[in-house]
Write a protein that holds these residues in place. Structure first.
Motif, PDB file in Angstrom:
ATOM      1  N   UNK A 173       0.789  -1.212  -0.096  1.00  0.00           N
ATOM      2  CA  UNK A 173      -0.118  -0.056  -0.092  1.00  0.00           C
ATOM      3  C   UNK A 173       0.801   1.340   0.004  1.00  0.00           C
ATOM      4  N   UNK A 174       0.169   2.204  -0.332  1.00  0.00           N
ATOM      5  CA  UNK A 174       1.080   3.504  -0.505  1.00  0.00           C
ATOM      6  C   UNK A 174       0.399   5.001  -0.027  1.00  0.00           C
ATOM      7  N   UNK A 175       1.169   5.967   0.197  1.00  0.00           N
ATOM      8  CA  UNK A 175       0.336   7.128   0.230  1.00  0.00           C
ATOM      9  C   UNK A 175       0.301   7.944  -0.986  1.00  0.00           C
ATOM     10  N   UNK A 176      -0.710   8.381  -1.429  1.00  0.00           N
ATOM     11  CA  UNK A 176      -0.830   9.070  -2.797  1.00  0.00           C
ATOM     12  C   UNK A 176      -1.172  10.465  -2.350  1.00  0.00           C
ATOM     13  N   UNK A 177      -0.960  11.544  -3.618  1.00  0.00           N
ATOM     14  CA  UNK A 177      -1.160  12.861  -3.497  1.00  0.00           C
ATOM     15  C   UNK A 177      -1.396  13.208  -4.858  1.00  0.00           C
ATOM     16  N   UNK A 178      -1.997  14.324  -4.978  1.00  0.00           N
ATOM     17  CA  UNK A 178      -2.068  14.894  -6.387  1.00  0.00           C
ATOM     18  C   UNK A 178      -0.784  15.235  -7.107  1.00  0.00           C
ATOM     19  N   UNK A 179      -0.546  14.890  -8.396  1.00  0.00           N
ATOM     20  CA  UNK A 179       0.583  14.898  -9.044  1.00  0.00           C
ATOM     21  C   UNK A 179       1.268  16.554  -8.895  1.00  0.00           C
ATOM     22  N   UNK A 180       0.460  17.499  -8.848  1.00  0.00           N
ATOM     23  CA  UNK A 180       0.814  19.071  -8.656  1.00  0.00           C
ATOM     24  C   UNK A 180       1.509  19.152  -7.263  1.00  0.00           C
ATOM     25  N   UNK A 181       1.161  18.074  -6.355  1.00  0.00           N
ATOM     26  CA  UNK A 181       1.678  18.444  -4.948  1.00  0.00           C
ATOM     27  C   UNK A 181       2.972  17.661  -4.661  1.00  0.00           C
TER      28      UNK A 181
END
Length: 269
Positions: free
Chosen positions: A227-235
């Motif tokens: 599993x992973x931490x995801x953010x918006x590509x812009x951030x």
């Protein structure tokens, strides 16, 4: 004490209090508040343990719980969240391909070996011919179960199916399992109605199941399902993202995971 000295002391004290207040205000302004979407159970519990570590790095984490796997990415894409922590990479890749999300993985968290559970049978060998089996209906988790069954010799899939095989890709089913696909969050509730259900670990623990003791078949902790931490590509290059990942991937959190979940959940970094 002279009157003049008393006045000077009071003034100095007032100035010190004012400076302290200004420093506190500045410190509060420097803190970054981030809303992180998680699913109930281990993901939420681990993020609670991350909060005080992240606070030392200037992050104020607000945890938002979602009962399914679909909404957290939609909320992140829409800007209602700054990050989420609930999914593995094949699921994220599938969501991005299907929905065009501009979301990126920034750090690994934990691995949840998926398991098969039954209220009727104590072992897989006891499961009869034509038994009913409930599996998650999303392509990645449903496919993950089919790959587990193939790995354990229960059935055979077409060659080259990758990480997202479907029920239609089954080419040999010696047990003649009757497979039903349902929402992943609902799989524990089917255990009263089906012979066997494949349940993601976070939903299993939430339902009071012990993945180590209760699963009659269990995935080996390998492959791409960390599993992973995801953010918006812009951030993804923002300083707070680095601080968040560093706060999660600490010896304290690793010890918390191993102690709290006793092998049901495994650190993936």
């Amino acid at each position: 004490m002279t009157r003049r000295y008393l006045i000077q002391s009071i003034a100095a004290g007032a100035l010190a209090i004012g400076l302290l207040g200004a420093a506190a205000a500045a410190s509060a302004q420097d803190r970054k508040t981030i809303k992180i979407g998680v699913t109930p159970g281990p993901h939420a519990q681990i993020m609670e343990a991350v909060k005080p570590i992240a606070a030392q790095k200037g992050l104020d984490i607000q945890i938002i719980e979602f009962s399914d796997y679909v909404v957290p990415n939609a909320a992140l894409e829409a800007g209602e969240l700054q990050a989420n922590s609930f999914q593995h990479k094949p699921y994220l890749d599938n969501q991005k391909a299907d929905r065009g999300y501009r979301i990126e993985a920034v750090g690994y968290t934990v691995n949840f070996p998926i398991g098969l559970y039954s209220k009727k049978y104590k072992s897989w060998d006891a499961v009869p011919q034509s038994a009913s089996l409930a599996i998650p209906n999303d392509p990645t988790n449903g496919g993950r179960v089919l790959l587990l069954l193939q790995d354990k010799g229960v059935l055979k899939l077409k060659d080259g199916v990758g990480f997202k095989p479907s029920v239609a890709d089954i080419v040999d089913n010696p047990k003649k399992l009757k497979i039903t696909e349902i929402d992943a969050a609902q799989t524990p509730r089917t255990l009263d109605d089906v012979d066997v259900a494949a349940v993601n670990t976070n939903y299993a623990t939430q339902a009071g199941l012990d993945p180590v003791k209760d699963a009659i078949l269990r995935e080996d902790p390998k492959g791409p399902y960390a599993n992973l931490i995801a953010v918006r590509a812009a951030d993804k290059d923002q300083p707070w993202v680095k601080a968040l990942v560093e706060s999660y991937q600490t010896p304290q959190i690793k010890e918390f995971i191993l102690t709290k979940f006793k092998g049901a959940v495994l650190p993936a970094w």
